[in-house]
Design a protein around this motif. Sequence first.
Motif, short mmCIF file in Angstrom:
data_model
loop_
_atom_site.label_atom_id
_atom_site.label_comp_id
_atom_site.label_asym_id
_atom_site.label_seq_id
_atom_site.Cartn_x
_atom_site.Cartn_y
_atom_site.Cartn_z
N MET A 1 0.85 -1.31 0.13
CA MET A 1 0.10 -0.10 0.04
C MET A 1 0.62 1.26 0.18
O MET A 1 1.84 1.16 0.64
CB MET A 1 -0.92 -0.06 1.13
CG MET A 1 -1.93 1.14 1.32
SD MET A 1 -3.05 0.93 2.57
CE MET A 1 -4.25 -0.44 2.21
N GLN A 2 0.38 2.12 -0.75
CA GLN A 2 1.46 3.39 -0.87
C GLN A 2 0.86 4.45 0.04
O GLN A 2 -0.26 4.45 0.61
CB GLN A 2 1.09 4.07 -2.30
CG GLN A 2 1.72 3.29 -3.50
CD GLN A 2 3.08 2.77 -3.36
OE1 GLN A 2 3.89 3.88 -3.20
NE2 GLN A 2 3.52 1.67 -3.51
N LEU A 3 1.78 5.38 0.31
CA LEU A 3 1.84 6.59 1.31
C LEU A 3 0.45 7.66 0.54
O LEU A 3 0.88 7.79 -0.54
CB LEU A 3 2.86 7.34 1.48
CG LEU A 3 2.86 8.35 2.46
CD1 LEU A 3 2.63 7.91 4.06
CD2 LEU A 3 4.17 9.22 2.53
N PRO A 4 -0.71 7.80 1.54
CA PRO A 4 -1.42 8.65 0.55
C PRO A 4 -1.01 9.98 0.36
O PRO A 4 -0.20 10.51 1.39
CB PRO A 4 -2.77 8.70 1.77
CG PRO A 4 -2.46 7.68 2.72
CD PRO A 4 -1.02 7.19 2.47
N GLN A 5 -1.38 10.53 -0.64
CA GLN A 5 -0.95 11.61 -0.81
C GLN A 5 -1.81 12.93 -0.34
O GLN A 5 -2.95 12.71 0.00
CB GLN A 5 -0.99 12.04 -2.52
CG GLN A 5 -0.13 11.41 -3.29
CD GLN A 5 -0.07 11.66 -4.86
OE1 GLN A 5 -0.74 12.40 -5.23
NE2 GLN A 5 1.03 11.24 -5.53
N ASN A 6 -0.98 14.22 -0.06
CA ASN A 6 -1.63 15.06 0.68
C ASN A 6 -2.09 16.14 -0.10
O ASN A 6 -1.28 17.15 -0.73
CB ASN A 6 -0.87 15.75 1.52
CG ASN A 6 -1.35 16.98 2.79
OD1 ASN A 6 -2.05 17.57 2.17
ND2 ASN A 6 -0.74 16.58 3.81
N ALA A 7 -3.25 16.19 -0.91
CA ALA A 7 -3.67 17.13 -1.80
C ALA A 7 -3.60 18.38 -1.47
O ALA A 7 -3.20 19.60 -2.38
CB ALA A 7 -5.20 16.92 -2.17
N GLY A 123 4.96 1.06 14.53
CA GLY A 123 4.46 0.47 13.28
C GLY A 123 3.15 0.05 12.76
O GLY A 123 3.02 -0.25 11.87
N VAL A 124 2.36 0.08 13.81
CA VAL A 124 0.98 -0.31 13.59
C VAL A 124 0.10 0.56 14.13
O VAL A 124 -0.47 0.58 15.19
CB VAL A 124 0.87 -1.70 14.41
CG1 VAL A 124 -0.97 -2.31 14.05
CG2 VAL A 124 1.76 -2.79 14.12
N THR A 128 -0.15 4.28 9.43
CA THR A 128 0.30 3.21 8.40
C THR A 128 -0.64 2.13 7.89
O THR A 128 0.02 1.25 7.29
CB THR A 128 1.42 2.61 9.28
OG1 THR A 128 1.05 1.59 10.26
CG2 THR A 128 2.26 3.62 10.18
N ALA A 129 -1.77 2.51 7.99
CA ALA A 129 -2.56 1.27 7.37
C ALA A 129 -2.57 0.08 8.31
O ALA A 129 -2.57 -1.10 7.76
CB ALA A 129 -2.76 1.27 5.95
N ASN A 135 7.42 1.70 3.73
CA ASN A 135 8.52 2.64 4.05
C ASN A 135 7.75 3.85 4.65
O ASN A 135 8.16 5.04 4.60
CB ASN A 135 9.05 3.06 2.70
CG ASN A 135 10.08 1.87 2.13
OD1 ASN A 135 10.59 1.34 3.02
ND2 ASN A 135 10.11 1.84 0.68
N TYR A 136 6.76 3.73 5.48
CA TYR A 136 6.26 4.89 6.00
C TYR A 136 7.18 5.68 6.96
O TYR A 136 7.16 6.90 6.71
CB TYR A 136 4.83 4.51 6.96
CG TYR A 136 4.24 5.63 7.70
CD1 TYR A 136 3.31 6.48 6.81
CD2 TYR A 136 4.78 5.88 8.85
CE1 TYR A 136 2.55 7.45 7.74
CE2 TYR A 136 4.08 7.05 9.38
CZ TYR A 136 3.06 7.93 8.88
OH TYR A 136 2.54 8.85 9.74
N GLY A 137 7.96 5.05 7.85
CA GLY A 137 8.86 5.87 8.69
C GLY A 137 9.93 6.63 7.74
O GLY A 137 10.19 7.73 8.32
#
Length: 254
Positions: A1-7, A123-124, A128-129, A135-137
Amino acid sequence: MQLPQNAFKRAILEGRQQIGLWCSLPGSYAAEALAGAGYDWMLLDTEHSPGDPLTILAQLQAVAPYPVTPIVRPASNDAVLIKRLLDFGAQTLLIPYVQNAAEARAAVSAMRYPPEGIRGVSGVTRATAFGRVANYGKRAHEELCLLVQIETQEALDNLEEIAAVEGVDGVFIGPADLAASLGCIGEPANPKVVSAIEDGIRRIRACGKPAGILTPDTAFAKRCMEWGTTFTSVGVDATILARSAEALLKQFRG
């Protein structure tokens, strides 16, 4: 899962006007009702509302399906509060009462993981979904957006130093507290206050940072946009509810 973008972050950095609504009612039901109204962003408040981190969590969940950016204002520039709100999934924070560059740097540090900052690692989390974002960190800072609120004469005096802090993405002027600081409490339309706001917006823009403000005065909101605000909140949910209810009753009672 990708890091959500901040529009929202992308929009203000590109100079695209973002119209917002202030949400002081703490319930998720009201937040969801407003989330579909079409605003670019909505401010979920815990400084001047009964809201707290747990009510914010429910609001974030309620507005997630809608094309609106939730911005959260913690009660204070506190690293523990900031850590919790980020872990809950907030990507944009508005930090109140930032008086100088040191306080702005403290907010930046609270937003970032070591070695650049002091944000605690888990990490949870919802952010981080629950461990699913790759690679959230290492990448979280790319989509986090930090807005700092200046609302006193001291903060105005230090405006350029605050805006220059690396990691500050936007500077927001708080007109009510600024008016009080200038000796004009309850008088946001006082010429002294209006002049300070106009000068503040122009100085923020001269620093190359997006400027923001909250005002329920439609004409003044448009003036602020002309002066250079990039993220402009034009109403407060509780005010809209109270005044609209009064206006409706007046039609029947005169």
